[in-house]
Design an enzyme around this catalytic site. Structure first.
Site, PDB file in Angstrom:
ATOM      1  N   GLY A  92     -32.892  24.469  48.323  1.00 44.95           N
ATOM      2  CA  GLY A  92     -32.865  23.004  48.404  1.00 44.95           C
ATOM      3  C   GLY A  92     -34.092  22.296  47.868  1.00 44.95           C
ATOM      4  N   ASP A 114     -34.103  17.924  59.328  1.00 45.01           N
ATOM      5  CA  ASP A 114     -32.894  17.501  60.029  1.00 45.01           C
ATOM      6  C   ASP A 114     -33.071  17.798  61.525  1.00 45.01           C
ATOM      7  OD1 ASP A 114     -30.206  16.666  60.304  1.00 45.01           O
ATOM      8  OD2 ASP A 114     -29.429  18.661  59.897  1.00 45.01           O
TER       9      ASP A 114
HETATM   10  P1  5GP Z   1     -32.656  21.826  60.025  1.00 45.93           P
HETATM   11  O1  5GP Z   1     -33.025  23.245  60.314  1.00 45.93           O
HETATM   12  O2  5GP Z   1     -33.822  20.849  60.080  1.00 45.93           O
HETATM   13  O3  5GP Z   1     -31.497  21.359  60.831  1.00 45.93           O
HETATM   14  O4  5GP Z   1     -32.040  21.806  58.586  1.00 45.93           O
HETATM   15  C1  5GP Z   1     -32.780  21.892  57.489  1.00 45.93           C
HETATM   16  C2  5GP Z   1     -31.935  22.377  56.337  1.00 45.93           C
HETATM   17  O5  5GP Z   1     -30.557  22.015  56.474  1.00 45.93           O
HETATM   18  C3  5GP Z   1     -32.422  21.703  55.091  1.00 45.93           C
HETATM   19  O6  5GP Z   1     -33.393  22.488  54.464  1.00 45.93           O
HETATM   20  C4  5GP Z   1     -31.164  21.576  54.268  1.00 45.93           C
HETATM   21  O7  5GP Z   1     -30.999  22.741  53.496  1.00 45.93           O
HETATM   22  C5  5GP Z   1     -30.051  21.501  55.269  1.00 45.93           C
HETATM   23  N1  5GP Z   1     -29.593  20.104  55.489  1.00 45.93           N
HETATM   24  C6  5GP Z   1     -29.836  19.298  56.534  1.00 45.93           C
HETATM   25  N2  5GP Z   1     -29.272  18.085  56.378  1.00 45.93           N
HETATM   26  C7  5GP Z   1     -28.666  18.126  55.173  1.00 45.93           C
HETATM   27  C8  5GP Z   1     -27.910  17.164  54.406  1.00 45.93           C
HETATM   28  O8  5GP Z   1     -27.681  16.008  54.772  1.00 45.93           O
HETATM   29  N3  5GP Z   1     -27.433  17.605  53.206  1.00 45.93           N
HETATM   30  C9  5GP Z   1     -27.653  18.862  52.735  1.00 45.93           C
HETATM   31  N4  5GP Z   1     -27.137  19.170  51.551  1.00 45.93           N
HETATM   32  N5  5GP Z   1     -28.362  19.789  53.418  1.00 45.93           N
HETATM   33  C10 5GP Z   1     -28.858  19.405  54.608  1.00 45.93           C
HETATM   34 MG    MG Z   2     -32.836  23.847  52.820  1.00 40.78          MG
END
Ligand code: 5GP
Ligand code: MG
Length: 189
Positions: free
Chosen positions: A51, A110
């Protein structure tokens, strides 16, 4: 001069949240902030792939510290738009970061699960310091308390694609950040 062709999948977007121009401006401002903070210091940038690839490549070219680059792989989404919670982190770092200043770069913060886990891993390897830079921050989704030192944009709780972010591995090449039309998510959420 040849006219710039737009990405056909732009048509799949319902709306744009952050334009290409806004991203360019903000990335330059973030780079300035980081340059000021690390003036006179060596830096090790660690990008969370896939990403963060596009964001990191744009940011990196505006950083002035002598730097090294490495990548770490983490995934919490398995073809869908909902995080599975515990991220899978593949620790395949090639660089020794003990005693080095690390800038951790990701596309989006996120729930905080991924970045807090990777941050912890880097601290355990005895980095001199670890700071985090994300292009996007969905603050209202946070489950694990984690904040990044450098944030591009705070965005609402919508699943976004583009500028490196995918849905089922597609749309990473869209130059802006946007939300897909619901029919493209249909049956996969
Ligand atoms: P976390 O562990 O903070 O929940 O998620 C982080 C990862 O989830 C990010 O690096 C990303 O790859 C993915 N992610 C979180 N929200 C989104 C979103 O709205 N769109 C996309 N494509 N990936 C997301
Ligand atoms: Mg990611």
């Amino acid at each position: 001069m040849a006219q710039k062709k737009s990405v056909p999948e732009l048509k799949h977007l319902d709306h744009v949240l952050v334009s290409e121009t806004a991203i360019k401006r903000r990335v330059a401002a973030l780079a300035e902030q980081i340059n000021r903070a690390y003036r006179g210091k060596d830096l090790t940038v660690i990008a969370i792939v896939n990403g963060a690839i596009i964001f990191t490549s744009d940011l990196l070219r505006q950083l002035r510290s002598p730097l090294r680059l490495d990548c770490i792989r983490a995934s919490s989404y398995h073809s869908g738009t909902h995080s599975t919670g515990k991220p899978v982190i593949v620790d395949n770092l090639k660089l020794d970061i003990k005693g080095h200043h690390v800038l951790l770069v990701d596309d989006i913060l996120d729930t905080g699960n991924t970045l807090s886990a990777v941050h912890e891993l880097l601290r355990a390897k005895q980095a001199a310091s670890v700071r985090t830079c994300v292009l996007l921050d969905k603050k209202e989704r946070r489950i694990v308390p984690f904040e990044a030192e450098y944030v591009g944009f705070e965005i609402p709780n919508e699943f976004v694609v583009g500028y490196g972010l995918d849905f089922n591995e597609r749309y990473r090449n869209i130059p802006c950040i946007g939300v897909l039309k619901s029919k493209y998510y249909a049956g996969k959420i």
